[in-house]
Design an enzyme around this catalytic site. Structure first.
Site, PDB file in Angstrom:
ATOM      1  N   ASP A  14       2.836   0.747   6.093  1.00 42.33           N
ATOM      2  CA  ASP A  14       3.564  -0.126   5.176  1.00 42.33           C
ATOM      3  C   ASP A  14       3.613   0.522   3.795  1.00 42.33           C
ATOM      4  O   ASP A  14       2.842   1.430   3.500  1.00 42.33           O
ATOM      5  CB  ASP A  14       2.873  -1.496   5.068  1.00 42.33           C
ATOM      6  CG  ASP A  14       1.415  -1.376   4.651  1.00 42.33           C
ATOM      7  OD1 ASP A  14       0.763  -0.391   5.053  1.00 42.33           O
ATOM      8  OD2 ASP A  14       0.915  -2.249   3.923  1.00 42.33           O
ATOM      9  N   GLU A  15       4.533   0.024   2.987  1.00 46.81           N
ATOM     10  CA  GLU A  15       4.602   0.389   1.582  1.00 46.81           C
ATOM     11  C   GLU A  15       4.383   1.880   1.326  1.00 46.81           C
ATOM     12  O   GLU A  15       3.508   2.258   0.558  1.00 46.81           O
ATOM     13  CB  GLU A  15       3.584  -0.457   0.787  1.00 46.81           C
ATOM     14  CG  GLU A  15       3.821  -1.941   0.972  1.00 46.81           C
ATOM     15  CD  GLU A  15       2.944  -2.833   0.110  1.00 46.81           C
ATOM     16  OE1 GLU A  15       3.442  -3.874  -0.322  1.00 46.81           O
ATOM     17  OE2 GLU A  15       1.766  -2.501  -0.121  1.00 46.81           O
ATOM     18  N   VAL A  16       5.177   2.694   1.983  1.00 47.05           N
ATOM     19  CA  VAL A  16       5.110   4.136   1.708  1.00 47.05           C
ATOM     20  C   VAL A  16       5.933   4.358   0.433  1.00 47.05           C
ATOM     21  O   VAL A  16       7.138   4.572   0.490  1.00 47.05           O
ATOM     22  CB  VAL A  16       5.655   4.962   2.887  1.00 47.05           C
ATOM     23  CG1 VAL A  16       5.417   6.442   2.650  1.00 47.05           C
ATOM     24  CG2 VAL A  16       5.000   4.521   4.179  1.00 47.05           C
ATOM     25  N   HIS A  53      -0.590   3.996   1.609  1.00 46.49           N
ATOM     26  CA  HIS A  53      -1.914   3.402   1.398  1.00 46.49           C
ATOM     27  C   HIS A  53      -3.052   4.262   1.943  1.00 46.49           C
ATOM     28  O   HIS A  53      -3.989   3.768   2.563  1.00 46.49           O
ATOM     29  CB  HIS A  53      -1.981   1.998   2.000  1.00 46.49           C
ATOM     30  CG  HIS A  53      -1.302   1.001   1.122  1.00 46.49           C
ATOM     31  ND1 HIS A  53      -1.538   0.908  -0.222  1.00 46.49           N
ATOM     32  CD2 HIS A  53      -0.366   0.055   1.388  1.00 46.49           C
ATOM     33  CE1 HIS A  53      -0.779  -0.035  -0.747  1.00 46.49           C
ATOM     34  NE2 HIS A  53      -0.057  -0.564   0.197  1.00 46.49           N
TER      35      HIS A  53
END
Ligand SMILES: *[C@@H]1O[C@H](CO)[C@@H](O)[C@H](O)[C@H]1NC(C)=O
Ligand SMILES: *[C@@H]1O[C@H](CO)[C@@H](O)[C@H](O)[C@H]1NC(C)=O
Ligand SMILES: *[C@@H]1O[C@H](CO)[C@@H](O)[C@H](O)[C@H]1NC(C)=O
Ligand SMILES: *[C@@H]1O[C@H](CO)[C@@H](O)[C@H](O)[C@H]1NC(C)=O
Ligand SMILES: CC(=O)N[C@H]1CO[C@H](CO)[C@@H](O)[C@@H]1O
Ligand SMILES: [Zn+2]
Length: 541
Positions: free
Chosen positions: A198-200, A139
């Site tokens: 998060d959410e790599v 992100h």
């Protein structure tokens, strides 16, 4: 209240104030009586009351592409205090005024340092912990979208994840952390810092990373280590928070080697929270503290206008029930989670449209804060309650009072028409607009409707010219309605947002209907020009 009294003459204002004071008096004395009664009955029978220990209650302020005016945020602070909020998670994204090499990461309308400082000072004075959030792995669209940083992407075509194997990436991350920490340290000691992670979505894909011949998890964990160490070097006493989702899939044997000085935030925004006990146990073994995160907005659709208040309450209720008596097995004491972050997402990511606005989501936020407060103040066993019962028994009255409603608010038919809180006017206006918009779009789409045929037959073919005039009138009237609502919403958004965001949002919410109507009008005008028609049959392209 402010909105209501502004337009009224003085006499009515006096009357109104007298009315309000009297009702407050009545409510307060009623509650006093009630307290006496309930205390008595509590003493009489032994009740099994459990108190939730949850020292930190943090509200997430996500400035990602819909940054509220700081003046508006200030007005929320006293209510936050009243509702037991202990801190604010500030997700600046591109709203932090970076400088030097990083200057272009900031939006052109980013917050100004003196104003931001003033806001933070006030928040700190009121006792809130300020937790800055800096994305340091996934992100990072606000950084990697720029031409000058595109070479740091893990995959050239996706600007979300940064390549951790490029030393320049680490240098940029270090500078971001330094600038954020230094700015805040001048105002208060930075107790917590959130490093995102998060959410790599893209990890271990570039040549540099692949050359290391390591599994994704190792690449991930070593970057977390690097970032956590960076924070500790800049500010030794700062506790590093991190979203937990990337930890969840890490195999148990890898897990043994983890020795990070971070505290994971286990997030779940679903109606029915699914906590993996296995993961929770890993965290319990490895980390000093565990945090959880629920959501009060930004989890009900990527372009949603309103949060689904019942779903949001459910999410939190579900969490509270989960953690109220959480045990890992064997121990006598209930495990104490360190804190909860009530997330309020503004966009699903930097490149997405804005979802629910903060002023519209205030009821959802207040209700969830109230819920947490109730669990902390102590509850009898609530297993037997369903959510509606729970709401009626513990939340409804206070919630309706918080929103200054003239009646008690129902959770299943959530209606704030007779309530007075900042944001309600905006909320009501969007509700009316939604109805009108749906009617307009339905009229245009109904196959039986003569308007539907206009588009198709407008080129050359028969059109009932008597109907034409009525159709045109309807379209003009609909366009007027769109313009009316758009202008009104622009005005009402003004106390909350800057002109740049208002322009985007009003355009986003109205452009489609307006464009369809404009096209329809063009077609109708075109058809009006036809005075004679040709013989059947016609040719179609
Ligand atoms: C109180 O509640 C706990 C957990 O909910 C339960 O284990 C315990 O037996 C209850 N005690 C009484 C006296 O009901
Ligand atoms: C920021 O962007 C401008 C315009 O693209 C560019 O001229 C400038 O060099 C950039 N600044 C830095 C510090 O990279
Ligand atoms: C860190 O905390 C310790 C212990 O509370 C304190 O003595 C020290 O001054 C702090 N260091 C900084 C840089 O704030
Ligand atoms: C108007 O009518 C002409 C033919 O009479 C057609 O070529 C043109 O596409 C029409 N324009 C619109 C907007 O319908
Ligand atoms: C819809 C749903 O799953 N609701 C859940 C909300 O939380 C309570 C308590 O944890 C559950 O019992 C419900 O099933
Ligand atoms: Zn890489």
């Amino acid at each position: 209240m402010r909105l209501l009294t502004k337009r009224l003459p003085v006499k009515i204002k006096c009357l109104l104030i007298t009315g309000i004071v009297t009702s407050i008096y009545i409510i307060v004395s009623y509650n006093l009586f009630e307290d006496v009664f309930t205390k008595k009955s509590k003493d009489m029978g032994k009740r099994n009351i459990s108190y939730l220990k949850l020292p930190n209650v943090i509200v997430h302020l996500d400035f990602k592409g819909s940054p509220p005016k700081l003046g508006y945020l200030k007005t929320l602070l006293p209510k936050f205090q009243e509702l037991g909020v202990t801190g604010l998670l500030m997700e600046y994204e591109d709203m932090f005024p970076y400088n030097g090499r990083l200057v272009n990461i900031s939006a052109k309308n980013c917050y100004e340092k003196p104003k931001l400082k003033e806001f933070l000072k006030l928040a700190v004075q009121l006792g809130f912990d300020i937790i800055p959030l800096v994305q340091t792995f996934g992100h990072m669209e606000h950084v990697l979208k720029l031409a000058e940083f595109q070479h740091l992407r893990e995959i050239p075509s996706y600007p979300d994840s940064i390549c951790p194997s490029n030393s320049e990436s680490q240098m940029i991350i270090k500078k971001m952390l330094e600038q954020i920490i230094e700015f805040h340290e001048k105002i208060f000691p930075v107790k917590y810092l959130h490093i995102g992670c998060d959410e790599v979505f893209n990890i271990n894909k570039c040549q540099r990373c692949l050359k290391k011949n390591l599994p994704h998890t190792e690449i991930y964990l070593s970057q977390v280590q690097v970032v956590a160490d960076l924070v500790k070097t800049i500010s030794r006493n700062t506790t590093v928070l991190i979203w937990d989702d990337m930890f969840r899939g890490i195999p148990i044997n890898t897990w043994e080697r983890i020795n990070h000085q971070v505290e994971p935030v286990y997030w779940d925004y679903g109606q029915s929270v699914r906590v993996s006990h296995v993961n929770m146990r890993k965290y319990y073994k490895k980390f000093k503290n565990i945090w959880i995160a629920s959501s009060f907005k930004g989890a009900d659709g990527r372009a949603a206008t309103y949060p689904n208040i019942k779903r949001r309450l459910w999410n939190n209720f579900s969490w509270m029930n989960k953690i109220r008596d959480y045990k890992f097995g064997g121990e006598n004491e209930v495990f104490n989670f360190e804190g909860i972050i009530l997330t309020g997402w503004s966009r699903y990511n930097h490149m997405e449209p804005p979802c629910e606005l903060l002023p519209i989501s205030i009821p959802s936020l207040f209700l969830n804060l109230l819920l947490i407060k109730k669990f902390k103040e102590g509850l009898e066993n609530v297993e037997s309650f369903d959510l509606t019962d729970f709401y009626m028994k513990y939340l409804r009255d206070e919630f309706s009072g918080l929103l200054h409603c003239s009646h008690l608010i129902d959770i299943d038919y959530f209606d704030t028409n007779q309530c007075y809180f900042d944001g309600n006017e905006l909320y009501q206006l969007f509700l009316s607009w939604d109805l009108i918009n749906t009617n307009i779009l339905n009229s245009l789409n109904e196959f039986d409707n003569d308007l539907f045929a206009v588009d198709f037959y407008s080129q050359t073919h028969n059109i009932n010219t008597i109907k034409l005039r009525q159709n045109k009138e309807w379209v003009y009237q609909s366009i007027n309605e769109v313009v009316y609502y758009k202008n009104k919403i622009i005005t009402i958004l003004n106390p909350y947002y800057d002109d740049y965001f208002i322009e985007e949002y009003s355009h986003l919410k109205f452009y489609k209907t307006k464009a369809i109507l404009d096209d329809m009008l063009k077609a109708l005008k075109n058809v009006s020009k036809i005075k004679t028609w040709t013989r059947r049959p016609y040719k179609y392209n």
